[in-house]
Design a protein around this motif. Structure first.
Motif, PDB file in Angstrom:
ATOM      1  N   UNK A  35      35.500   2.389 -31.737  1.00 46.20           N
ATOM      2  CA  UNK A  35      34.750   1.368 -31.006  1.00 46.20           C
ATOM      3  C   UNK A  35      35.619   0.139 -30.755  1.00 46.20           C
ATOM      4  N   UNK A  36      36.435  -0.221 -31.738  1.00 46.19           N
ATOM      5  CA  UNK A  36      37.313  -1.375 -31.586  1.00 46.19           C
ATOM      6  C   UNK A  36      38.342  -1.138 -30.480  1.00 46.19           C
ATOM      7  N   UNK A  37      38.897   0.062 -30.425  1.00 47.22           N
ATOM      8  CA  UNK A  37      39.836   0.387 -29.356  1.00 47.22           C
ATOM      9  C   UNK A  37      39.165   0.274 -27.996  1.00 47.22           C
ATOM     10  N   UNK A  38      37.930   0.717 -27.917  1.00 43.66           N
ATOM     11  CA  UNK A  38      37.186   0.617 -26.661  1.00 43.66           C
ATOM     12  C   UNK A  38      36.939  -0.846 -26.281  1.00 43.66           C
ATOM     13  N   UNK A  39      36.576  -1.652 -27.253  1.00 39.09           N
ATOM     14  CA  UNK A  39      36.293  -3.061 -26.975  1.00 39.09           C
ATOM     15  C   UNK A  39      37.525  -3.773 -26.433  1.00 39.09           C
ATOM     16  N   UNK A  40      38.688  -3.428 -26.932  1.00 35.31           N
ATOM     17  CA  UNK A  40      39.921  -4.052 -26.457  1.00 35.31           C
ATOM     18  C   UNK A  40      40.198  -3.710 -24.996  1.00 35.31           C
ATOM     19  N   UNK A  41      39.612  -2.624 -24.528  1.00 27.27           N
ATOM     20  CA  UNK A  41      39.777  -2.233 -23.124  1.00 27.27           C
ATOM     21  C   UNK A  41      38.596  -2.657 -22.265  1.00 27.27           C
ATOM     22  N   UNK A  42      37.691  -3.436 -22.857  1.00 28.32           N
ATOM     23  CA  UNK A  42      36.526  -3.899 -22.116  1.00 28.32           C
ATOM     24  C   UNK A  42      35.469  -2.843 -21.924  1.00 28.32           C
ATOM     25  N   UNK A  43      35.489  -1.795 -22.749  1.00 30.00           N
ATOM     26  CA  UNK A  43      34.527  -0.696 -22.636  1.00 30.00           C
ATOM     27  C   UNK A  43      33.480  -0.816 -23.730  1.00 30.00           C
ATOM     28  N   UNK A  44      32.276  -0.284 -23.507  1.00 27.54           N
ATOM     29  CA  UNK A  44      31.219  -0.352 -24.523  1.00 27.54           C
ATOM     30  C   UNK A  44      31.512   0.579 -25.684  1.00 27.54           C
ATOM     31  N   UNK A  45      30.863   0.374 -26.834  1.00 20.07           N
ATOM     32  CA  UNK A  45      31.101   1.239 -27.994  1.00 20.07           C
ATOM     33  C   UNK A  45      30.626   2.658 -27.733  1.00 20.07           C
ATOM     34  N   UNK A  46      31.313   3.593 -28.360  1.00 22.28           N
ATOM     35  CA  UNK A  46      30.940   5.006 -28.247  1.00 22.28           C
ATOM     36  C   UNK A  46      29.982   5.437 -29.344  1.00 22.28           C
ATOM     37  N   UNK A  47      30.057   4.787 -30.504  1.00 25.12           N
ATOM     38  CA  UNK A  47      29.333   5.271 -31.674  1.00 25.12           C
ATOM     39  C   UNK A  47      28.468   4.163 -32.271  1.00 25.12           C
ATOM     40  N   UNK A  48      27.286   4.558 -32.747  1.00 24.96           N
ATOM     41  CA  UNK A  48      26.392   3.660 -33.483  1.00 24.96           C
ATOM     42  C   UNK A  48      26.197   4.253 -34.871  1.00 24.96           C
ATOM     43  N   UNK A  49      26.613   3.538 -35.909  1.00 23.15           N
ATOM     44  CA  UNK A  49      26.601   4.056 -37.268  1.00 23.15           C
ATOM     45  C   UNK A  49      25.316   3.666 -37.988  1.00 23.15           C
ATOM     46  N   UNK A  50      24.717   4.653 -38.664  1.00 23.34           N
ATOM     47  CA  UNK A  50      23.499   4.443 -39.442  1.00 23.34           C
ATOM     48  C   UNK A  50      23.704   5.029 -40.830  1.00 23.34           C
ATOM     49  N   UNK A  51      23.180   4.350 -41.835  1.00 26.10           N
ATOM     50  CA  UNK A  51      23.297   4.796 -43.214  1.00 26.10           C
ATOM     51  C   UNK A  51      21.887   4.981 -43.762  1.00 26.10           C
ATOM     52  N   UNK A  52      21.550   6.205 -44.121  1.00 26.85           N
ATOM     53  CA  UNK A  52      20.186   6.551 -44.497  1.00 26.85           C
ATOM     54  C   UNK A  52      20.177   7.188 -45.879  1.00 26.85           C
ATOM     55  N   UNK A  53      19.014   7.215 -46.496  1.00 26.27           N
ATOM     56  CA  UNK A  53      18.899   7.850 -47.794  1.00 26.27           C
ATOM     57  C   UNK A  53      17.464   7.855 -48.276  1.00 26.27           C
ATOM     58  N   UNK A  54      17.175   8.665 -49.283  1.00 27.50           N
ATOM     59  CA  UNK A  54      15.822   8.692 -49.847  1.00 27.50           C
ATOM     60  C   UNK A  54      15.499   7.436 -50.648  1.00 27.50           C
ATOM     61  N   UNK A  55      16.525   6.650 -50.989  1.00 26.08           N
ATOM     62  CA  UNK A  55      16.338   5.394 -51.692  1.00 26.08           C
ATOM     63  C   UNK A  55      17.015   4.285 -50.903  1.00 26.08           C
ATOM     64  N   UNK A  70      18.770   2.756 -44.593  1.00 23.52           N
ATOM     65  CA  UNK A  70      17.561   3.022 -43.824  1.00 23.52           C
ATOM     66  C   UNK A  70      16.822   4.217 -44.422  1.00 23.52           C
ATOM     67  N   UNK A  71      15.524   4.248 -44.224  1.00 29.96           N
ATOM     68  CA  UNK A  71      14.726   5.391 -44.671  1.00 29.96           C
ATOM     69  C   UNK A  71      15.085   6.625 -43.858  1.00 29.96           C
ATOM     70  N   UNK A  72      14.859   7.785 -44.430  1.00 32.96           N
ATOM     71  CA  UNK A  72      15.118   9.033 -43.707  1.00 32.96           C
ATOM     72  C   UNK A  72      14.210   9.089 -42.483  1.00 32.96           C
ATOM     73  N   UNK A  73      14.764   9.165 -41.282  1.00 34.12           N
ATOM     74  CA  UNK A  73      13.937   9.099 -40.066  1.00 34.12           C
ATOM     75  C   UNK A  73      13.118  10.363 -39.866  1.00 34.12           C
ATOM     76  N   UNK A  74      11.978  10.206 -39.250  1.00 31.75           N
ATOM     77  CA  UNK A  74      11.131  11.355 -38.950  1.00 31.75           C
ATOM     78  C   UNK A  74      11.687  12.184 -37.805  1.00 31.75           C
ATOM     79  N   UNK A  75      12.470  11.546 -36.948  1.00 32.26           N
ATOM     80  CA  UNK A  75      13.066  12.241 -35.808  1.00 32.26           C
ATOM     81  C   UNK A  75      14.499  11.750 -35.649  1.00 32.26           C
TER      82      UNK A  75
END
Length: 336
Positions: A35-55, A70-75
């Motif tokens: 994503x940082x490499x993309x930003x340096x070229x004026x491009x939008x991020x490719x990836x959105x990171x999420x961290x989930x778990x039962x706790x 984040x809670x475990x998503x239903x979808x």
């Protein structure tokens, strides 16, 4: 809407208590750097990171707390990539009887399994180290080919008796299931995934920042000519190599290549011979020949394959093959 920017691809890291910190930090950092490499070229991020778990919070393998999970998503969005991570001392029934493991297994069977069995699954399941055991326990492996850390291969075979469990592999892909041996192999898997969606030049740029130039394919050593000659640490040579990958059709004269590196053509030639083992001109030819081979293998018409690789004619392509006989063949050297 016309002109709307594409949404970043969602990547989910399933975090359980005692998760190996490098299993999550290594791949996550690779995606962040892309994503940082993309930003340096004026491009939008490719990836959105999420961290989930039962706790909502878990202690990592090194005693560093991981909070705000984040809670475990239903979808899960159809295009998601889901990482199942390793933990130390994972073998045994005690771990699999713990409530967080059971909650994760139930969620995987209920939410993820149907997506993986779709006729054309868009979801990718990626396992690092003993994450493969969690996938097997949740019934996600089936008859697919899979790998894990060498100390856990026998247990994985017991948990997934119908699967094709293979050892001595950095990572393995079988349909939507991507499995890796663990620890640093998770970084290899992330770089492979970045290359698939953003190109080899992007993956090489990320590897350079992470100082992991010895990139490995699933059946290491790496065999792609597009990744050859990159097992070095010289920033100017990498900069030129990245530029050639990003724009192979450019008229890459000796002066144009030297301008990228901010050195003289003669000095660039010495740097390439010392660090990459060939001349800048031969490197350009190697990249172009590899791009043609890949395009032809994917079914692209020859004329279009030559044009997008930077060859002006069939004769130019044939001349390049004749003068650089080894460059059209897969490299047998490990590369980065």
């Amino acid at each position: 809407m016309p002109g709307a920017m594409p949404e970043p691809l969602p990547i989910w890291f399933l975090v359980l208590p005692n998760t190996l910190l490098l299993d999550i930090a290594g791949p996550a950092e690779a995606f962040r750097l892309a994503n940082q490499q993309r930003a340096r070229r004026g491009a939008p991020p490719l990836f959105a990171l999420h961290y989930i778990g039962p706790e909502a919070a878990s202690m990592s393998s090194v005693g560093l707390g991981l909070a705000n999970l984040e809670a475990l998503p239903e979808v899960l969005p159809a295009s998601s990539w889901l990482f199942l991570l390793g933990r130390p001392g994972e073998a045994g029934d005690v771990v699999r009887a713990a409530p967080p493991w059971l909650a994760a297994r139930h969620w995987l069977a209920r939410v993820v399994a149907p997506a993986l069995t779709a006729p054309t699954p868009a979801l990718r399941l990626m396992t690092v180290c003993s994450g493969a055991l969690l996938a097997a326990d949740a019934g996600l492996v089936g008859t697919r080919c899979i790998t894990t850390h060498h100390e856990l291969l026998d247990e994985l075979r017991q948990m997934a008796p119908a699967a094709q469990v293979v050892g001595n592999r950095v990572f393995v892909q079988d349909g939507p299931l991507f499995s890796s041996a663990g620890i640093t192999a998770g970084i290899d898997l992330a770089l492979h995934s970045i290359a698939h969606i953003a190109g080899e030049a992007m993956a090489a740029a990320v590897a350079q920042v992470m100082v992991v130039f010895q990139r490995r394919a699933g059946d290491a050593p790496e065999r792609s000519p597009l990744l050859a000659c990159r097992s070095h640490l010289h920033p100017a040579v990498h900069k030129v190599q990245n530029a050639v990958h990003a724009d192979p059709t450019r008229d890459w004269s000796a002066d144009a290549l030297a301008e990228v590196a901010h050195v003289t053509p003669r000095h660039l030639g010495r740097l390439f011979q010392q660090h990459a083992g060939l001349s800048p001109r031969d490197y350009v030819a190697q990249v172009r020949l590899a791009l043609v081979d890949a395009a032809l293998a994917s079914g692209l018409p020859r004329g279009q394959a030559l044009a997008q690789a930077g060859f002006s004619s069939m004769r130019a392509w044939q001349r390049a093959r004749a003068t650089a006989p080894g460059s059209a063949q897969p490299s047998q050297q490990a590369s980065g």
